[in-house]
Design an enzyme around this catalytic site. Sequence first.
Site, PDB file in Angstrom:
ATOM      1  CB  CYS A  31       5.156 -29.640  53.167  1.00 46.08           C
ATOM      2  SG  CYS A  31       5.704 -30.218  51.563  1.00 46.08           S
ATOM      3  CG  HIS A  44       2.827 -26.825  52.446  1.00 46.05           C
ATOM      4  ND1 HIS A  44       4.009 -26.270  52.015  1.00 46.05           N
ATOM      5  CD2 HIS A  44       2.598 -27.897  51.655  1.00 46.05           C
ATOM      6  CE1 HIS A  44       4.476 -26.987  51.006  1.00 46.05           C
ATOM      7  NE2 HIS A  44       3.631 -27.978  50.764  1.00 46.05           N
ATOM      8  CG  ASN A  62       5.152 -27.559  47.490  1.00 46.39           C
ATOM      9  OD1 ASN A  62       5.849 -27.290  48.455  1.00 46.39           O
ATOM     10  ND2 ASN A  62       4.413 -28.658  47.420  1.00 46.39           N
TER      11      ASN A  62
END
Length: 333
Positions: free
Chosen positions: A116, A256, A286
């Site tokens: 990420c 993120h 996500n």
Amino acid sequence: MTKINSAGILGTGYCLPEKRLTNFDLEKMVETSNDWILERTGISERRIAEKNQPTSYFAYRAAKMALENAKVKPEELDLIIVATITTDRIIPSTACTVQNMLGAKKAGAFDLTAACSGFVYGSVVASQFIETGAYDKVLVIGAETLSKFVNWKDRNTCVLFGDGAGAAVYGRVPEGCGMLGFDLGADGAGGDHLDIPGGGSLNPASHETVDEHLHTLHMDGKEVFRFSVKAMGETVLKSLQRANLTVDDINLLVPHQANIRILKSGSKRLALSMDKIYANLDKYGNTSAASIPIALAEAVEKGRIKKGDIIALSGFGAGLTWASCILKWTGEE
Ligand code: ACO
């Protein structure tokens, strides 16, 4: 390092799958509820790639949009970096596939694995090449199809992730603009908290590795959560210090997009109000390395970022890794 040029973003783009998977759809697949997912993560729905859409499908489309917005032709690119943990194939790199799709004949190409944090890692690498004068135009893409690496029977993970890609073209910008400071970090001791254990040289693919679900994502959510709330703010503070700026200077933080509770906790720790933190995880979940460039491109499109703004990017994830940078926005001409 002697800095010959200033490096910044010339254009951004993104691409998301059309297919939506809502929390209500998930209620029919695993023992979960819309209320639980919404309350514990802030996610309402996520986008899911079709079978015939690998990571490069979205990476290429996000890149095309970024190049158009930057008014840069693929042939002008010196380098393509694809940040991903869901590469099309183990070899060749997804970056090479995208290079061919774009017809970016002059460009070198490689994939970057920092989960990420990958897009921010890639952005820092890109800026080094431009600041030293080695390269003029570098394309950085964050692209993932995590839906293909999730165990759809594991409610602990399958509700969290989505697919998509975001991209940015880096080039020379006026002195004092673009990349003002950055921070990259890693703690390999936390590697087991979030991994895809099978298919590499440690556990080569076999019938057993498939039976044991070693090719899907495994996560100790609590450990990763604890790490993330700390990392998100701390890395931004380090980047700000290197840029000789403070939290008050930030116009927009693009973090993120893992969990709304992580963003709220980051907001408290940094004393930065939530209206200065861009969040779109309710719609996309996500998307790992893709989440920051998708959010950035969306924020630009919505007019949330203006010329002269101070933008902070903050990533954290598997590795464990973290990365942040501070950009003075020059605008997409
Ligand atoms: N629906 C219903 N119940 C669930 C679900 C679900 N989808 N998932 C877990 N639960 C249950 C658990 O089984 C547990 O039950 P138990 O108490 O009976 O064992 C209970 O809910 C609580 O579980 P916790 O793990 O304590 O839930 P938590 O509040 O920590 O939330 C979550 C879990 C959302 C995963 C959170 O820990 C998190 O967001 N972690 C960070 C993830 C992250 O940031 N990743 C970033 C990097 S991603 C990358 O690098 C690819």
